[in-house]
Scaffold this motif. Structure first.
Motif, PDB file in Angstrom:
ATOM      1  N   PHE A  39      23.590  45.350  23.305  1.00 13.60           N
ATOM      2  CA  PHE A  39      24.271  44.055  23.360  1.00 13.60           C
ATOM      3  C   PHE A  39      23.236  42.944  23.302  1.00 13.60           C
ATOM      4  CE2 PHE A  39      27.878  46.479  24.617  1.00 13.60           C
ATOM      5  CZ  PHE A  39      28.991  45.664  24.476  1.00 13.60           C
ATOM      6  N   LEU A  40      23.416  42.028  22.352  1.00 15.82           N
ATOM      7  CA  LEU A  40      22.560  40.850  22.233  1.00 15.82           C
ATOM      8  C   LEU A  40      23.422  39.603  22.187  1.00 15.82           C
ATOM      9  CD1 LEU A  40      19.953  41.984  19.544  1.00 15.82           C
ATOM     10  CD2 LEU A  40      19.612  41.893  22.026  1.00 15.82           C
ATOM     11  N   CYS A  41      22.899  38.513  22.717  1.00 15.16           N
ATOM     12  CA  CYS A  41      23.568  37.215  22.679  1.00 15.16           C
ATOM     13  C   CYS A  41      22.611  36.246  21.978  1.00 15.16           C
ATOM     14  CB  CYS A  41      23.864  36.747  24.099  1.00 15.16           C
ATOM     15  SG  CYS A  41      24.866  35.254  24.220  1.00 15.16           S
ATOM     16  N   ASN A  42      23.050  35.655  20.869  1.00 14.39           N
ATOM     17  CA  ASN A  42      22.165  34.817  20.066  1.00 14.39           C
ATOM     18  C   ASN A  42      22.860  33.518  19.660  1.00 14.39           C
ATOM     19  OD1 ASN A  42      19.730  34.298  18.649  1.00 14.39           O
ATOM     20  ND2 ASN A  42      20.698  34.929  16.733  1.00 14.39           N
ATOM     21  N   PRO A  43      22.458  32.358  20.234  1.00  8.23           N
ATOM     22  CA  PRO A  43      21.432  32.195  21.261  1.00  8.23           C
ATOM     23  C   PRO A  43      21.882  32.782  22.591  1.00  8.23           C
ATOM     24  CG  PRO A  43      22.567  30.113  20.898  1.00  8.23           C
ATOM     25  CD  PRO A  43      23.069  31.062  19.842  1.00  8.23           C
ATOM     26  N   ASN A  44      20.893  33.158  23.376  1.00 10.70           N
ATOM     27  CA  ASN A  44      21.194  33.856  24.615  1.00 10.70           C
ATOM     28  C   ASN A  44      21.785  32.899  25.654  1.00 10.70           C
ATOM     29  OD1 ASN A  44      21.313  36.043  26.354  1.00 10.70           O
ATOM     30  ND2 ASN A  44      19.194  35.862  27.015  1.00 10.70           N
ATOM     31  N   ASN A  45      22.654  33.453  26.468  1.00 16.27           N
ATOM     32  CA  ASN A  45      23.250  32.734  27.586  1.00 16.27           C
ATOM     33  C   ASN A  45      22.749  33.406  28.867  1.00 16.27           C
ATOM     34  OD1 ASN A  45      24.932  31.487  29.448  1.00 16.27           O
ATOM     35  ND2 ASN A  45      26.796  32.495  28.752  1.00 16.27           N
ATOM     36  N   MET A  79      17.003  34.147  18.892  1.00 13.43           N
ATOM     37  CA  MET A  79      16.104  35.235  18.519  1.00 13.43           C
ATOM     38  C   MET A  79      15.441  34.931  17.186  1.00 13.43           C
ATOM     39  SD  MET A  79      17.755  38.917  19.552  1.00 13.43           S
ATOM     40  CE  MET A  79      16.281  39.749  18.915  1.00 13.43           C
ATOM     41  N   ASP A  80      14.225  35.379  17.033  1.00 15.77           N
ATOM     42  CA  ASP A  80      13.550  35.262  15.752  1.00 15.77           C
ATOM     43  C   ASP A  80      14.344  36.057  14.709  1.00 15.77           C
ATOM     44  OD1 ASP A  80      11.110  34.735  14.012  1.00 15.77           O
ATOM     45  OD2 ASP A  80      11.167  36.919  13.995  1.00 15.77           O
ATOM     46  N   LEU A 105      26.261  30.143  18.278  1.00 14.24           N
ATOM     47  CA  LEU A 105      25.352  29.993  17.146  1.00 14.24           C
ATOM     48  C   LEU A 105      25.682  28.778  16.285  1.00 14.24           C
ATOM     49  CD1 LEU A 105      22.877  31.353  15.935  1.00 14.24           C
ATOM     50  CD2 LEU A 105      24.404  32.683  14.468  1.00 14.24           C
ATOM     51  N   ASP A 106      26.951  28.511  16.051  1.00 13.22           N
ATOM     52  CA  ASP A 106      27.327  27.364  15.214  1.00 13.22           C
ATOM     53  C   ASP A 106      26.894  26.049  15.843  1.00 13.22           C
ATOM     54  OD1 ASP A 106      28.495  28.867  13.177  1.00 13.22           O
ATOM     55  OD2 ASP A 106      30.411  28.973  14.223  1.00 13.22           O
ATOM     56  N   LEU A 107      27.029  25.921  17.152  1.00  8.81           N
ATOM     57  CA  LEU A 107      26.625  24.691  17.830  1.00  8.81           C
ATOM     58  C   LEU A 107      25.113  24.569  17.923  1.00  8.81           C
ATOM     59  CD1 LEU A 107      29.210  24.292  20.746  1.00  8.81           C
ATOM     60  CD2 LEU A 107      29.057  22.966  18.638  1.00  8.81           C
ATOM     61  N   ALA A 162      23.095  28.986  12.462  1.00  4.64           N
ATOM     62  CA  ALA A 162      23.992  29.923  11.780  1.00  4.64           C
ATOM     63  C   ALA A 162      23.473  30.348  10.416  1.00  4.64           C
ATOM     64  CB  ALA A 162      25.381  29.314  11.648  1.00  4.64           C
ATOM     65  N   GLU A 163      22.812  29.439   9.697  1.00  2.16           N
ATOM     66  CA  GLU A 163      22.384  29.755   8.338  1.00  2.16           C
ATOM     67  C   GLU A 163      21.310  30.834   8.312  1.00  2.16           C
ATOM     68  OE1 GLU A 163      21.297  26.380   6.034  1.00  2.16           O
ATOM     69  OE2 GLU A 163      23.242  25.401   6.218  1.00  2.16           O
ATOM     70  N   THR A 164      20.386  30.792   9.267  1.00  2.00           N
ATOM     71  CA  THR A 164      19.286  31.765   9.260  1.00  2.00           C
ATOM     72  C   THR A 164      19.436  32.843  10.323  1.00  2.00           C
ATOM     73  OG1 THR A 164      18.002  30.334  10.741  1.00  2.00           O
ATOM     74  CG2 THR A 164      17.644  30.071   8.368  1.00  2.00           C
ATOM     75  N   GLY A 165      20.243  32.580  11.360  1.00  5.72           N
ATOM     76  CA  GLY A 165      20.308  33.503  12.479  1.00  5.72           C
ATOM     77  C   GLY A 165      21.489  34.442  12.496  1.00  5.72           C
ATOM     78  N   SER A 166      22.538  34.148  11.728  1.00  7.08           N
ATOM     79  CA  SER A 166      23.714  34.998  11.761  1.00  7.08           C
ATOM     80  C   SER A 166      23.479  36.298  11.007  1.00  7.08           C
ATOM     81  CB  SER A 166      24.920  34.279  11.155  1.00  7.08           C
ATOM     82  OG  SER A 166      26.051  35.134  11.140  1.00  7.08           O
ATOM     83  N   LEU A 167      24.062  37.373  11.529  1.00  7.19           N
ATOM     84  CA  LEU A 167      23.965  38.670  10.857  1.00  7.19           C
ATOM     85  C   LEU A 167      25.183  38.950   9.982  1.00  7.19           C
ATOM     86  CD1 LEU A 167      22.426  40.999  13.608  1.00  7.19           C
ATOM     87  CD2 LEU A 167      21.295  39.940  11.646  1.00  7.19           C
ATOM     88  N   LYS A 168      26.015  37.950   9.755  1.00  9.63           N
ATOM     89  CA  LYS A 168      27.205  38.138   8.902  1.00  9.63           C
ATOM     90  C   LYS A 168      26.900  38.747   7.546  1.00  9.63           C
ATOM     91  CE  LYS A 168      28.909  34.097   8.815  1.00  9.63           C
ATOM     92  NZ  LYS A 168      29.689  32.928   8.418  1.00  9.63           N
TER      93      LYS A 168
END
Length: 355
Positions: free
Chosen positions: A145-151, A157-158, A183-185, A189-195
């Motif tokens: 389980f990961l939270c990106n950005p973490n709470n 995360m890089d 992530l959106d806020l 989202a453009e570089t960090g999302s794993l979609k």
């Protein structure tokens, strides 16, 4: 509802005299007016059952996120999806970071799962590093389980490390659950999302929520994305068919059109996060760098109750594994509200100095 148990989260302003709630990290601009109107209009049709398949909302989400509709499952908030994910998989051993959002461990342990934690180092700004890869190579886990950005740290995360983690999880047969609710806020989202990797990695599950982006916490609307259709089928069977209410579906549909609103919020967050951080540091507090719409900070003096006595609610982070007493989290809000928080903290610290 909670029953004879403590609430481990923020946002519990009921039964308290709270004027400013900094304990929840929703959009500082509040709920978009169009979303409020959509929810109110739908409430006028409460004699009907909601669409159990969320047909219109699913189609709109597929267009908005650029994923096939078959990869989408809606739930009664992100928390419900966390619990149905764990109930569907029944993992025996899982790994999470520490500190991180407590609901992952709550859902995992509810099904008898052993939860291991990888401590994040205070001196390194609570940023995950290569030791995460080392742990995944050394140990066998059913799910990470990961939270990106973490709470509650607000750290992104890089992206390169995140992709390495994704590839290693597939190699090791470990499922990867990534919470992208903030992530959106964060603007990442453009570089960090794993979609973009959903089709390539069926073991990947991405969690999203309307709670944070559009300040819809009271309506409860979350969304899960994965290419594992069998998993979504199992999760759907563990949910009751009308779990997403008519007002929530209507509000979600309208919210997906609020792109300009979201961009305005991101710009405000960048500006006010910097202002709030500088203010906290001037008061002598240790502030963790953040890319999210909240700040984690440390104070030698107790702040929670003295601020609550002044009508201000912040998140006491003492119950986060990896933190402890003295750690607090505050949402980034608009200038006047941030000024009020800083002034109140200053009053509390001044009062303690005079004792």
């Amino acid at each position: 509802m909670l029953y004879q148990a403590e609430n481990p989260h923020g946002g519990d302003r009921y039964g308290r005299a709270v004027e400013l709630d900094f304990s929840v990290n929703t959009n500082p601009l509040g709920t978009p007016p169009a979303v409020r109107r959509a929810a109110a209009a739908a409430a006028g049709r409460m004699d009907r059952y909601p669409d159990p398949f969320c047909r219109e909302l699913t189609e709109a989400m597929a267009r908005s996120e650029g994923v096939p509709r078959e990869h989408i499952l809606f739930g009664n908030g992100a928390a419900e999806l966390i619990f149905t994910y764990c109930a569907a998989l029944r993992p025996r051993r899982a790994l999470e970071l520490a500190p991180t959002f407590s609901e992952y461990a709550a859902a995992l342990t509810a099904w008898g799962c052993q939860v291991d934690r990888l401590p994040l180092r205070r001196e390194e700004g609570f940023v995950p590093g290569p030791d995460l890869l080392d742990r995944l190579r050394r140990e066998r886990y059913d799910v990470l389980f990961l939270c990106n950005p973490n709470n509650p740290t607000g750290r992104l995360m890089d992206p390169a490390l995140l992709r390495e983690v994704l590839a290693l999880c597939r190699e090791r047969g470990t499922r990867l659950f990534v919470d992208e609710c903030f992530l959106d806020l964060s603007g990442g989202a453009e570089t960090g999302s794993l979609k973009p990797f959903l089709a390539q990695y069926p073991g990947l599950f991405i969690l999203k929520a309307f709670t944070k982006n559009y300040a819809m916490a009271g309506l409860r609307l979350g969304c899960g994305l994965t290419a594992d259709g069998d998993l979504l089928t199992a999760m759907g069977r563990l949910s009751q068919p009308w779990n997403v209410s008519l007002p929530a579906q209507a509000a979600g549909l309208t919210a997906l059109e609020e792109r300009e609103f979201l961009e305005r919020a991101r710009q405000l967050i960048v500006r006010e996060r910097s202002y709030l951080r500088r203010g906290l540091e001037r008061l002598g507090l240790e502030v963790c760098p953040s890319q999210a719409n909240y700040l984690l900070f440390y104070a030698l003096s107790p702040l929670f109750q003295p601020l609550l006595d002044r009508g201000i609610l912040i998140r006491d982070c003492a119950n986060y594994p990896g933190l402890g007493p003295g750690w607090y989290r505050a949402a980034v809000k608009r200038r006047r509200e941030n000024q009020a928080l800083l002034a109140a903290i200053g009053e509390v610290l001044d009062a303690l100095d005079t004792i």
